[in-house]
Design a protein around this motif. Structure first.
Motif, PDB file in Angstrom:
ATOM      1  N   MET A   1       0.820  -1.220   0.000  1.00  0.00           N
ATOM      2  CA  MET A   1       0.000   0.000   0.000  1.00  0.00           C
ATOM      3  C   MET A   1       0.856   1.272   0.000  1.00  0.00           C
ATOM      4  N   THR A   2       2.080   1.190   0.528  1.00  0.00           N
ATOM      5  CA  THR A   2       2.941   2.371   0.529  1.00  0.00           C
ATOM      6  C   THR A   2       3.185   2.852  -0.889  1.00  0.00           C
ATOM      7  N   ASP A   3       3.506   1.922  -1.795  1.00  0.00           N
ATOM      8  CA  ASP A   3       3.748   2.267  -3.191  1.00  0.00           C
ATOM      9  C   ASP A   3       2.491   2.845  -3.836  1.00  0.00           C
ATOM     10  N   LEU A   4       1.329   2.241  -3.550  1.00  0.00           N
ATOM     11  CA  LEU A   4       0.078   2.724  -4.126  1.00  0.00           C
ATOM     12  C   LEU A   4      -0.208   4.153  -3.669  1.00  0.00           C
ATOM     13  N   MET A   5       0.019   4.445  -2.406  1.00  0.00           N
ATOM     14  CA  MET A   5      -0.242   5.790  -1.895  1.00  0.00           C
ATOM     15  C   MET A   5       0.744   6.803  -2.480  1.00  0.00           C
ATOM     16  N   GLN A   6       1.985   6.404  -2.676  1.00  0.00           N
ATOM     17  CA  GLN A   6       2.950   7.322  -3.271  1.00  0.00           C
ATOM     18  C   GLN A   6       2.502   7.743  -4.671  1.00  0.00           C
ATOM     19  N   HIS A   7       2.096   6.769  -5.466  1.00  0.00           N
ATOM     20  CA  HIS A   7       1.638   7.072  -6.821  1.00  0.00           C
ATOM     21  C   HIS A   7       0.324   7.857  -6.800  1.00  0.00           C
ATOM     22  N   THR A   8      -0.530   7.557  -5.816  1.00  0.00           N
ATOM     23  CA  THR A   8      -1.791   8.292  -5.701  1.00  0.00           C
ATOM     24  C   THR A   8      -1.537   9.744  -5.357  1.00  0.00           C
ATOM     25  N   ARG A   9      -0.606  10.004  -4.463  1.00  0.00           N
ATOM     26  CA  ARG A   9      -0.290  11.394  -4.112  1.00  0.00           C
ATOM     27  C   ARG A   9       0.255  12.150  -5.325  1.00  0.00           C
ATOM     28  N   ALA A  10       1.045  11.455  -6.147  1.00  0.00           N
ATOM     29  CA  ALA A  10       1.551  12.100  -7.364  1.00  0.00           C
ATOM     30  C   ALA A  10       0.403  12.407  -8.320  1.00  0.00           C
ATOM     31  N   LEU A  11      -0.559  11.506  -8.424  1.00  0.00           N
ATOM     32  CA  LEU A  11      -1.726  11.753  -9.275  1.00  0.00           C
ATOM     33  C   LEU A  11      -2.544  12.927  -8.755  1.00  0.00           C
ATOM     34  N   LEU A  12      -2.773  12.975  -7.449  1.00  0.00           N
ATOM     35  CA  LEU A  12      -3.524  14.080  -6.865  1.00  0.00           C
ATOM     36  C   LEU A  12      -2.835  15.411  -7.127  1.00  0.00           C
TER      37      LEU A  12
END
Length: 278
Positions: A1-12
């Motif tokens: 989930m850490t990787d998913l959140m990192q990419h999500t923050r970049a998308l946001l």
């Protein structure tokens, strides 16, 4: 989930959006805190046929899924539902806890029953409603609880099946365009008829079963609008499609000057709506 959140923050950041998405999954682990409907009375189609349903009790603890999700979003805690704490008769069907749907809903969603209940008039006849129920055909709940919570609350070892954004027009357009770019499929985004919870959960799970994962726009159901901000809609994708979108993000239009202009509108829109809250 850490990787998913990192990419999500970049998308946001690229989108210019200021609210993280929620994740949706089924689990046998009850959340230690959060929001859930009160326990409801028992009901099913067989009880309805035998006239054994406590109708007053059935509606007495009504609670909309989107209402609990609103609290989950605002207070950063989970919302959870199960076969006992279902909140809404319709939601219990759409989340996979009670099938088949009771016949009363055929009339309630359409034209009502004279001297019994007014109808919502969302479909033109009980037969239309029944065809809808048979088409959407919710998957039986694979675990005890359906849990909806901000994506950052997913612990290591937890994986969302679906990811949902609550957005206004410019950000919604960006998400739709990114889904098309990522998949090279001009018809990858759908906006089917359904309740707020069916477009949040049921349709996004149903399309992969039909052989075609799709992003689903929801929130147009008039009955759920009271639990959403003005102009807000929902964009939900299965996790696999979401990961595809995240991987495509760096090469997409989100890095262009065209999108930079849209981001200016997004910032201005946020400023206007924040002032309206004051």
């Amino acid at each position: 989930m850490t990787d998913l959140m990192q990419h999500t923050r970049a998308l946001l950041e690229d989108l210019g959006h200021d609210e993280e998405p929620v994740g949706i999954h089924y689990t046998d682990a009850e959340p230690a805190e959060g929001f859930a409907p009160k326990p409801g009375v028992p009901f099913n189609a067989e009880m309805e046929a035998r006239n054994e349903i406590d109708w007053k009790g059935l509606w007495g603890n009504f609670s909309c899924v989107l209402g609990k999700v609103w609290l989950a979003r605002r207070r950063k805690k989970p919302a959870s539902f199960d076969a006992v704490r279902y909140g809404c008769v319709g939601a219990s069907f759409f989340l996979g806890f009670h099938k088949p749907q009771i016949r009363f809903l055929d009339h309630y969603i359409s034209m009502g029953i004279p001297d019994v209940t007014p109808g919502e008039r969302y479909l033109p006849s009980p037969a239309s409603v029944r065809r809808f129920f048979e088409t959407i055909d919710p998957r039986p709940a694979p675990a005890r609880f359906c849990v909806i919570k901000p994506l950052s609350l997913f612990a290591e070892g937890e994986t969302p099946e679906l990811v949902s954004f609550f957005v206004r027009g410019e950000v919604l357009g960006g998400l739709c365009q990114l889904a098309v770019f990522a998949t090279d499929d001009i018809d990858v985004v759908a906006m089917p008829f359904g309740s707020g919870c069916s477009n949040l959960v049921t349709w996004p799970l149903r399309y992969p079963e039909m052989g075609r994962p799709r992003a689903v726009i929801g929130g147009s159901d008039p009955s759920c609008r009271k639990f959403m901000a003005a102009d807000e809609l929902i964009f939900t994708v299965p996790l696999g499609l979401y990961r595809t979108m995240l991987a495509a993000r760096p090469a997409s239009f989100l890095a262009t000057e065209t999108w930079a202009g849209v981001r200016t509108k997004i910032r201005r829109s946020r400023e206007v709506w924040e002032k309206k809250k004051e």
